[in-house]
Scaffold this motif. Sequence first.
Motif, PDB file in Angstrom:
ATOM      1  N   UNK A 101     -11.539  52.257  -0.197  1.00  0.00           N
ATOM      2  CA  UNK A 101     -10.302  51.910  -0.531  1.00  0.00           C
ATOM      3  C   UNK A 101      -9.106  52.785  -0.292  1.00  0.00           C
ATOM      4  N   UNK A 102      -9.803  54.242  -0.361  1.00  0.00           N
ATOM      5  CA  UNK A 102      -8.712  55.285   0.023  1.00  0.00           C
ATOM      6  C   UNK A 102      -8.277  55.190   1.381  1.00  0.00           C
ATOM      7  N   UNK A 103      -9.223  55.227   2.326  1.00  0.00           N
ATOM      8  CA  UNK A 103      -8.809  55.012   3.614  1.00  0.00           C
ATOM      9  C   UNK A 103      -7.904  53.824   4.074  1.00  0.00           C
ATOM     10  N   UNK A 104      -8.487  52.727   3.426  1.00  0.00           N
ATOM     11  CA  UNK A 104      -7.715  51.368   3.532  1.00  0.00           C
ATOM     12  C   UNK A 104      -5.906  51.608   3.031  1.00  0.00           C
ATOM     13  N   UNK A 105      -5.933  52.171   1.917  1.00  0.00           N
ATOM     14  CA  UNK A 105      -4.641  52.667   1.368  1.00  0.00           C
ATOM     15  C   UNK A 105      -3.998  53.535   2.633  1.00  0.00           C
ATOM     16  N   UNK A 106      -4.600  54.525   2.922  1.00  0.00           N
ATOM     17  CA  UNK A 106      -3.776  55.254   3.896  1.00  0.00           C
ATOM     18  C   UNK A 106      -3.514  54.106   4.985  1.00  0.00           C
ATOM     19  N   UNK A 107      -4.383  53.158   5.476  1.00  0.00           N
ATOM     20  CA  UNK A 107      -3.802  52.380   6.634  1.00  0.00           C
ATOM     21  C   UNK A 107      -2.598  51.587   6.203  1.00  0.00           C
ATOM     22  N   UNK A 108      -2.516  51.208   4.970  1.00  0.00           N
ATOM     23  CA  UNK A 108      -1.342  50.790   4.461  1.00  0.00           C
ATOM     24  C   UNK A 108      -0.165  51.703   4.702  1.00  0.00           C
ATOM     25  N   UNK A 112       2.682  48.841  10.587  1.00  0.00           N
ATOM     26  CA  UNK A 112       3.758  48.823  11.285  1.00  0.00           C
ATOM     27  C   UNK A 112       4.456  47.179  11.037  1.00  0.00           C
ATOM     28  N   UNK A 113       3.558  46.433  10.638  1.00  0.00           N
ATOM     29  CA  UNK A 113       3.960  45.088  10.399  1.00  0.00           C
ATOM     30  C   UNK A 113       3.197  44.258   9.426  1.00  0.00           C
ATOM     31  N   UNK A 114       3.641  43.263   9.015  1.00  0.00           N
ATOM     32  CA  UNK A 114       2.898  42.538   7.813  1.00  0.00           C
ATOM     33  C   UNK A 114       1.316  42.172   8.265  1.00  0.00           C
ATOM     34  N   UNK A 115       1.267  41.707   9.231  1.00  0.00           N
ATOM     35  CA  UNK A 115      -0.344  41.377   9.707  1.00  0.00           C
ATOM     36  C   UNK A 115      -1.003  42.806   9.345  1.00  0.00           C
ATOM     37  N   UNK A 116      -0.838  43.874  10.010  1.00  0.00           N
ATOM     38  CA  UNK A 116      -1.679  45.112   9.674  1.00  0.00           C
ATOM     39  C   UNK A 116      -1.563  45.452   8.237  1.00  0.00           C
ATOM     40  N   UNK A 117      -0.641  45.287   7.439  1.00  0.00           N
ATOM     41  CA  UNK A 117      -0.717  45.611   6.036  1.00  0.00           C
ATOM     42  C   UNK A 117      -1.546  44.676   5.381  1.00  0.00           C
ATOM     43  N   UNK A 119      -4.244  43.061   6.521  1.00  0.00           N
ATOM     44  CA  UNK A 119      -5.862  43.531   6.673  1.00  0.00           C
ATOM     45  C   UNK A 119      -6.182  44.707   6.129  1.00  0.00           C
ATOM     46  N   UNK A 120      -5.123  45.698   6.140  1.00  0.00           N
ATOM     47  CA  UNK A 120      -5.387  47.071   5.056  1.00  0.00           C
ATOM     48  C   UNK A 120      -5.740  46.718   3.733  1.00  0.00           C
ATOM     49  N   UNK A 121      -4.648  45.837   2.900  1.00  0.00           N
ATOM     50  CA  UNK A 121      -5.006  45.422   1.690  1.00  0.00           C
ATOM     51  C   UNK A 121      -6.196  44.848   1.407  1.00  0.00           C
ATOM     52  N   UNK A 122      -6.642  43.705   2.601  1.00  0.00           N
ATOM     53  CA  UNK A 122      -7.955  43.112   2.340  1.00  0.00           C
ATOM     54  C   UNK A 122      -9.000  44.081   2.355  1.00  0.00           C
ATOM     55  N   UNK A 123      -9.044  45.345   2.994  1.00  0.00           N
ATOM     56  CA  UNK A 123     -10.146  46.314   3.064  1.00  0.00           C
ATOM     57  C   UNK A 123     -10.038  47.138   1.724  1.00  0.00           C
ATOM     58  N   UNK A 124      -8.827  47.112   1.113  1.00  0.00           N
ATOM     59  CA  UNK A 124      -8.720  47.642   0.095  1.00  0.00           C
ATOM     60  C   UNK A 124      -9.333  47.055  -1.218  1.00  0.00           C
ATOM     61  N   UNK A 125      -9.318  45.644  -1.129  1.00  0.00           N
ATOM     62  CA  UNK A 125     -10.025  44.747  -2.081  1.00  0.00           C
ATOM     63  C   UNK A 125     -11.556  44.996  -1.685  1.00  0.00           C
ATOM     64  N   UNK A 126     -11.952  44.945  -0.392  1.00  0.00           N
ATOM     65  CA  UNK A 126     -13.376  45.012  -0.103  1.00  0.00           C
ATOM     66  C   UNK A 126     -14.224  46.091  -1.035  1.00  0.00           C
ATOM     67  N   UNK A 127     -13.132  47.376  -0.754  1.00  0.00           N
ATOM     68  CA  UNK A 127     -13.570  48.548  -1.142  1.00  0.00           C
ATOM     69  C   UNK A 127     -13.782  48.713  -2.736  1.00  0.00           C
ATOM     70  N   UNK A 128     -12.774  47.998  -3.589  1.00  0.00           N
ATOM     71  CA  UNK A 128     -12.805  48.179  -4.795  1.00  0.00           C
ATOM     72  C   UNK A 128     -13.656  46.844  -5.440  1.00  0.00           C
ATOM     73  N   UNK A 129     -14.407  45.959  -4.708  1.00  0.00           N
ATOM     74  CA  UNK A 129     -14.852  44.908  -5.414  1.00  0.00           C
ATOM     75  C   UNK A 129     -15.879  44.976  -6.150  1.00  0.00           C
TER      76      UNK A 129
END
Length: 438
Positions: A101-108, A112-117, A119-129
């Motif tokens: 979730x920390x690296x995914x937050x760095x990805x946020x 550079x665009x909505x789709x990338x954000x 995807x990064x937020x999805x990985x935040x959720x996977x890490x926090x699950x």
Amino acid sequence: MLMQHVEPTTGEVSAAQADVRPYAWVVFALTVGLLLSDYMSRQVLNAVFPLLKAAWSLSDTQLGSLSSVVALMVGLLTFPLSVLADRWGRVKSIVLMAAMWSLATLGCAIATRYGEMLLARAFVGIGEAAYGSVGIAVVLSIFPVRLRATLTGTFMAGGAFGSVLGMALGGAVAAQMGWRPAFGAMAAVGIVLVVIYWFVVTEKRLAPLQVASMGNQGLGVRMSFRALMKGLFSTKSVVCAYVGSGVHLLVPAALWAWMPSFLNRYYGMETGKAAMGAAVFVLVTGLGMVVCGNLADRLGKHSRERKWGTAIAICLASFTLLAIGIHLPAGPLQLMLIGAGMFCSAGASGPSGAMVANLTPPSIHSSAFATLTLANNLLGLAPAAILTGIVADRIGLLGALQLVPFASLIAAVAFFIGKRNYAVDLDRLDALRDRAGR
């Protein structure tokens, strides 16, 4: 036969339970610290909504999806990832989840665009699950039974404090430096804590504390899926703990979501001031979780059923204070009663978590708390804001909020049913444990 861990009867608190080693508190502090990071990474998004909307010309639906995708991943993956953590190793799982979730937050921060954000937020959720369920399982495994409600309430309150920190610090950084550094700051906090946790907390160092706390009750026992389900839903009282915990959390979740709007519409506060006022109510809720959890442990020290009675009393107090307060005209008295009601609104989290731990085997505590997390989300946290909004569209926000406290009343009924079955369930589990130990 499953070895069940049950709460000791009066006078059975051992010498091992009377002494808590300093290292246990270090593990607790670091685990709560990661929970703060979890919610800071989750909630920083809300602080930068206006900036993201302006930067990428996003619709409100797109903004909402960036928040909802985290909750979606948590809801879908909490249980399976918690089961895997019980089998693979809780400490290793915690480090991996927090790093993700920390690296995914760095990805946020570098999206550079909505789709990338998204995807990064999805990985935040996977890490926090599964972090909430696995983290509290680690904590409870190294502390005596008598502290379970206090520890569970304090741990869960970390979500409230982390939410406030994420919004407040994220908003402050964003105001000075922009939305990207806001995400970067939250990621940096998580990465630092992950490194510290990695070096300080190990399964080898936890093992002696777990033996002292749980005796010979079988940590690390592997079991079939059928046995797992039997352990998770073995009694009426544990099901009532799941249901009561989930339903009662609908109240604080609804009020957290709609309090800024309530203060804006009925007190004429501008948006920033309303948000800060709402944050105070969130802090009050978190403080109440800690105090109520400790109260439940103190009152239940010499009686098996008193934790249930405490949970019932907390729910009834929340219902009464909020039902009266929200019906009053706008003014200081209304805010005071609402604040008092919110202090109690999530206070049954500690007792219900302790009951789940008491009624399930230590070897599946991550899975048990994943089930509790699932109930909390499906019955309370997830539907709270949208149900309140749907009703508000029909009868107004004030009318919708006046209905919210009734969830506490329903939760009190669930806890009452659990209390009536608790003694019988514990006696039956004691008998099963005795037969398994022969």
